[in-house]
Design a protein around this motif. Structure first.
Motif, PDB file in Angstrom:
ATOM      1  N   ASP A  63       0.548  -0.804   0.028  1.00 24.85           N
ATOM      2  CA  ASP A  63       0.057  -0.170  -0.014  1.00 24.85           C
ATOM      3  C   ASP A  63       1.094   1.046   0.286  1.00 24.85           C
ATOM      4  O   ASP A  63       0.496   2.400  -0.019  1.00 24.85           O
ATOM      5  N   MET A  64       2.060   1.220  -0.012  1.00 25.21           N
ATOM      6  CA  MET A  64       3.445   2.334  -0.430  1.00 25.21           C
ATOM      7  C   MET A  64       2.633   3.289  -1.684  1.00 25.21           C
ATOM      8  O   MET A  64       2.763   4.672  -1.240  1.00 25.21           O
ATOM      9  N   ILE A  65       2.293   2.210  -2.024  1.00 24.52           N
ATOM     10  CA  ILE A  65       2.267   3.274  -3.717  1.00 24.52           C
ATOM     11  C   ILE A  65       0.852   4.667  -3.133  1.00 24.52           C
ATOM     12  O   ILE A  65       0.540   5.329  -3.661  1.00 24.52           O
ATOM     13  N   ILE A  66      -0.082   3.408  -2.828  1.00 19.57           N
ATOM     14  CA  ILE A  66      -1.387   4.189  -2.241  1.00 19.57           C
ATOM     15  C   ILE A  66      -1.090   5.160  -1.802  1.00 19.57           C
ATOM     16  O   ILE A  66      -2.066   6.436  -1.924  1.00 19.57           O
ATOM     17  N   GLN A  67      -0.905   4.662  -0.643  1.00 17.31           N
ATOM     18  CA  GLN A  67      -1.026   5.962   0.493  1.00 17.31           C
ATOM     19  C   GLN A  67       0.089   7.352  -0.187  1.00 17.31           C
ATOM     20  O   GLN A  67      -0.417   8.531   0.269  1.00 17.31           O
TER      21      GLN A  67
END
Length: 556
Positions: A181-185
């Protein structure tokens, strides 16, 4: 410090830790539990620096058909039948998104091209022989050479590689995706969330939905992004969050594990106060990053975990609504608050929904939830609390930032503390009024409750905790004082402060006198160890302040 403790801080490669013989808390039975979990796709969410990457690295080294056995002497080897069936038996694809943080959607695509090129190179042996067709080899080389210009083709890169490995080895691969989820955050914070979600949905859908080339997938992250926005159509994902009892002992250090790191006669209580506070599945858990740094720093207490992030989003969210500010102050005082929680999170909701804010704070480790239950409407509710002393310090800093302008913070604070230490109460009071006059988050008037002023003072005092023990709302003498500031060096002066509010400015002096008299009448200074004690009664009305004080001898 126990001489055996030497953690490899910042190293998340399991083999490297084993090779250099750094301190390793044995979590290898996690592998067995994962492989015996019948779920096809497993998502595990835990706060940052809670051992997710190390656990995924460990899992990869154990399962990967290309690796050698490095697990001698660890708990997993107590299960020989399991090891014979699973150890080094699978092709494994291990990816991490933790370093993909560009400012634009185009930057993410460029980074992903590089990541998949690097990943494909690990399997360049697939270009040899006749396993792959000429067309497949051509597509393989396009990924390696970063010549993919179509985002649709890039979103299929993972599922295509799974198919190539399955065809070559005759075994469906294991996919390990760390920090999914790093990209989404980052996309939410930097403004391209709406662009990235469709791409990520295609990437995950092609890899994990009804894919015969998938043996098993294990994903980790900080939050569970809502099913509708990311995992649409995937009904084979089993999610384990901070609100679930499963896998509790594998992320964070248990009480027994921390005790094992200590010399036999050492008291664990101070460590528990600073770094404990998470309870999952019957396990009492300590922050592993803080514990590792504590031991490597010769058992010195400090702010380790909180300082690894700028905490900007947390600060922004808690500053957004007055109600959140008041509840934040209650949490600092040790009062639990009952809230509705969600297991999944839609990032666009966090600025409009208080429930989403509390959910985010739980998943990111800034709060902990106890007594989880379903209410009569089927909502998951829990009592929220601040996990430990380290994180409490962050909340105190946030509160202080509401009251002292950032551009004047350092000088204002130093002047503020010096005037109190030197007993210059008139000057001290002027500093308080200056800070109150600068407030932008609260509209202070005669109706402002005492607890708001209490949170204001608590936030400003917190930086004194290196040389003072600062306590609030504790029992002493015949009642409960507001703030007690006890010097760690008992030859120095201590301070006992009581707050009152007045309904109108002309009543301030009377209220301040009453506050000072209460300190004496209730014997709040009882037990304080100091050269002497400055007792201070403070009265507030809007942004006006009156102080009364006297200096008394310490009595023990």
């Amino acid at each position: 410090m126990n001489a055996k403790n030497n953690f490899a801080i910042g190293t998340s490669d399991f083999k490297e830790i084993v090779d250099i013989r750094a301190t390793l808390v044995d979590k290898t039975l996690f592998i067995k539990e994962i492989m015996e979990d019948l779920s096809k796709v497993i998502l595990l969410t835990r706060p940052r620096r809670f051992g997710k990457t190390l656990a995924m690295s460990m899992l990869s080294y154990f399962l990967n058909i290309s690796e050698k056995d490095i697990f001698g002497g660890l708990k997993i080897k107590d299960h020989p039948e399991f090891c014979a069936r699973h150890q080094n038996k699978y092709p494994v694809i291990f990816l991490t998104f933790k370093d993909i943080k560009p400012a634009t959607f185009e930057g993410v695509i460029t980074k992903l091209k590089g990541l998949f090129a690097q990943t494909y190179k690990q399997y360049s042996y697939l270009l040899e022989g006749n396993t792959l067709s000429s067309a497949q080899k051509k597509d393989f080389k396009r990924i390696v050479d970063k010549k993919v210009h179509d985002t649709e083709e890039l979103s299929s890169a993972l599922s295509n590689l799974m198919g190539y490995l399955h065809k070559h080895h005759g075994i469906a691969p294991i996919v390990i995706l760390d920090e999914y989820d790093m990209i989404i955050q980052e996309s939410y914070i930097k403004g391209y969330y709406d662009k990235i979600i469709p791409f990520m949905r295609d990437l995950f859908g092609s890899a994990f939905k009804d894919n015969k080339d998938l043996g098993k997938a294990v994903l980790t992250g900080i939050t569970r992004v809502s099913q509708e926005s990311l995992f649409s159509g995937l009904n084979n994902v089993r999610v384990y969050t901070m609100l679930d009892p499963d896998y509790g002992q594998y992320f964070g250090f248990t009480e027994d594990e921390v005790r094992a790191l200590l010399p036999p006669k050492d008291d664990i209580s101070p460590i528990r106060k600073w770094y404990n506070g998470y309870h999952i599945g019957g396990y009492q858990l300590y922050n592993p990053w803080s514990i590792a740094n504590y031991f490597n720093s010769k058992c010195r207490f400090d702010i380790y975990w909180v300082s690894t992030s700028n905490n900007a989003l947390v600060r922004e969210l808690l500053s957004a609504k007055p109600a959140l500010k008041e509840q934040c102050e209650e949490l600092i005082r040790g009062v639990s608050t009952r809230k509705i929680l969600e297991k999944s999170l839609a990032f666009p909701d966090i600025h409009s929904s208080a429930d989403a804010v509390w959910t985010l704070l739980i998943h990111t480790g800034y709060l902990h939830a106890t007594s989880l239950e379903l209410d009569e409407d089927g909502n998951l509710v829990g009592f929220l609390s601040i996990p430990n002393f380290e994180i409490r310090n962050l909340y105190l800093k946030i509160i202080k930032s509401w009251f002292i302008p950032e551009d004047a913070e350092t000088q204002v604070y130093e002047d503020f503390v010096d005037s109190l230490r030197e007993g210059k109460i008139e000057e001290f009071t002027k500093h308080i009024e200056y800070c109150l006059s600068s407030l932008s988050y609260f509209d202070m008037d005669k109706r402002t409750p005492e607890k708001i002023y209490h949170s204001f003072m608590s936030g400003i005092f917190m930086r004194m905790n290196h040389t003072y023990d600062i306590t609030s709302n504790r029992e002493a003498g015949d009642g409960r004082y507001d703030v007690r500031i006890s010097p760690k060096d008992h030859t120095k002066r201590g301070f006992l402060i009581e707050f009152k509010t007045a309904s109108k400015p002309e009543n301030l002096e009377k209220a301040a006198d009453s506050a000072l008299e209460q300190i004496t009448a209730q014997d709040y200074t009882q037990g304080m160890k100091a050269a002497d004690i400055l007792c201070l009664g403070m009265a507030f009305c809007g942004k006006k302040v009156v102080s009364r004080y006297k200096i008394v001898k310490a009595t023990t």
